[in-house]
Design a protein around this motif. Structure first.
Motif, PDB file in Angstrom:
ATOM      1  N   THR A  72      19.875  85.309 -45.045  1.00  0.00           N
ATOM      2  CA  THR A  72      18.490  85.336 -45.529  1.00  0.00           C
ATOM      3  C   THR A  72      17.709  84.066 -45.189  1.00  0.00           C
ATOM      4  O   THR A  72      16.507  84.012 -45.416  1.00  0.00           O
ATOM      5  N   LEU A  73      18.397  83.060 -44.664  1.00  0.00           N
ATOM      6  CA  LEU A  73      17.773  81.762 -44.396  1.00  0.00           C
ATOM      7  C   LEU A  73      16.568  81.860 -43.465  1.00  0.00           C
ATOM      8  O   LEU A  73      15.494  81.351 -43.784  1.00  0.00           O
ATOM      9  N   ALA A  74      16.724  82.526 -42.333  1.00  0.00           N
ATOM     10  CA  ALA A  74      15.639  82.587 -41.343  1.00  0.00           C
ATOM     11  C   ALA A  74      14.391  83.236 -41.928  1.00  0.00           C
ATOM     12  O   ALA A  74      13.285  82.714 -41.774  1.00  0.00           O
ATOM     13  N   GLY A  75      14.548  84.363 -42.609  1.00  0.00           N
ATOM     14  CA  GLY A  75      13.398  85.050 -43.204  1.00  0.00           C
ATOM     15  C   GLY A  75      12.683  84.188 -44.226  1.00  0.00           C
ATOM     16  O   GLY A  75      11.449  84.150 -44.275  1.00  0.00           O
ATOM     17  N   THR A  76      13.463  83.478 -45.038  1.00  0.00           N
ATOM     18  CA  THR A  76      12.875  82.600 -46.053  1.00  0.00           C
ATOM     19  C   THR A  76      12.078  81.479 -45.400  1.00  0.00           C
ATOM     20  O   THR A  76      10.929  81.215 -45.767  1.00  0.00           O
ATOM     21  N   ILE A  77      12.668  80.820 -44.402  1.00  0.00           N
ATOM     22  CA  ILE A  77      11.980  79.715 -43.732  1.00  0.00           C
ATOM     23  C   ILE A  77      10.729  80.210 -43.010  1.00  0.00           C
ATOM     24  O   ILE A  77       9.672  79.570 -43.084  1.00  0.00           O
TER      25      ILE A  77
END
Length: 127
Positions: A72-77
């Motif tokens: 989920t890191l990329a979507g959050t950033i």
């Protein structure tokens, strides 16, 4: 009259690795990505909100914390950067975090066209 903004306490504590670099980080518009020694990942940043106080619209700052994982890191950033295009990405990883986690985090950054970020370290004594 002068004002100052104090650094808020960290939600997650990390023991930073040592280095010789002494580059100063900006004081505002920072997106922190924190990796703990147990490889949990969190992001935090300051959100500017407009609220109504006694009939007047006032801008207030609120620190937002969000637990993420490598999926989920990329979507959050990307959603944070869409809201704040000039935000500066800073990675703070515990010196005991697993190499594979840090490598996967950096690969995620590269694969999502975010090649510019800084790694935070402690200055070695005598540097």
């Amino acid at each position: 009259m002068s004002t100052t903004q104090f650094k808020p306490p960290e939600k997650r504590s990390v023991a930073l690795p040592a280095s010789h670099s002494d580059i100063k980080l900006p004081e505002k518009d920072i997106l922190n990505i924190t990796v703990t020694k147990d490889d949990s990942i969190a992001v935090d940043y300051v959100d500017r909100k407009e609220v109504e106080i006694q009939g007047k619209k006032e801008k207030v700052l609120e620190r937002i914390y969000e637990d993420v994982n490598l999926n989920t890191l990329a979507g959050t950033i990307l959603s944070i950067r869409a809201k704040y295009p000039g935000i500066f990405v800073v990675i703070k990883a515990d010196r005991e975090a697993h190499y594979g986690t840090i490598q996967a985090l950096m690969t995620t950054m590269r694969d999502n066209h975010m090649p510019r970020f800084q790694l935070v370290t402690e200055i070695k004594a005598g540097s």
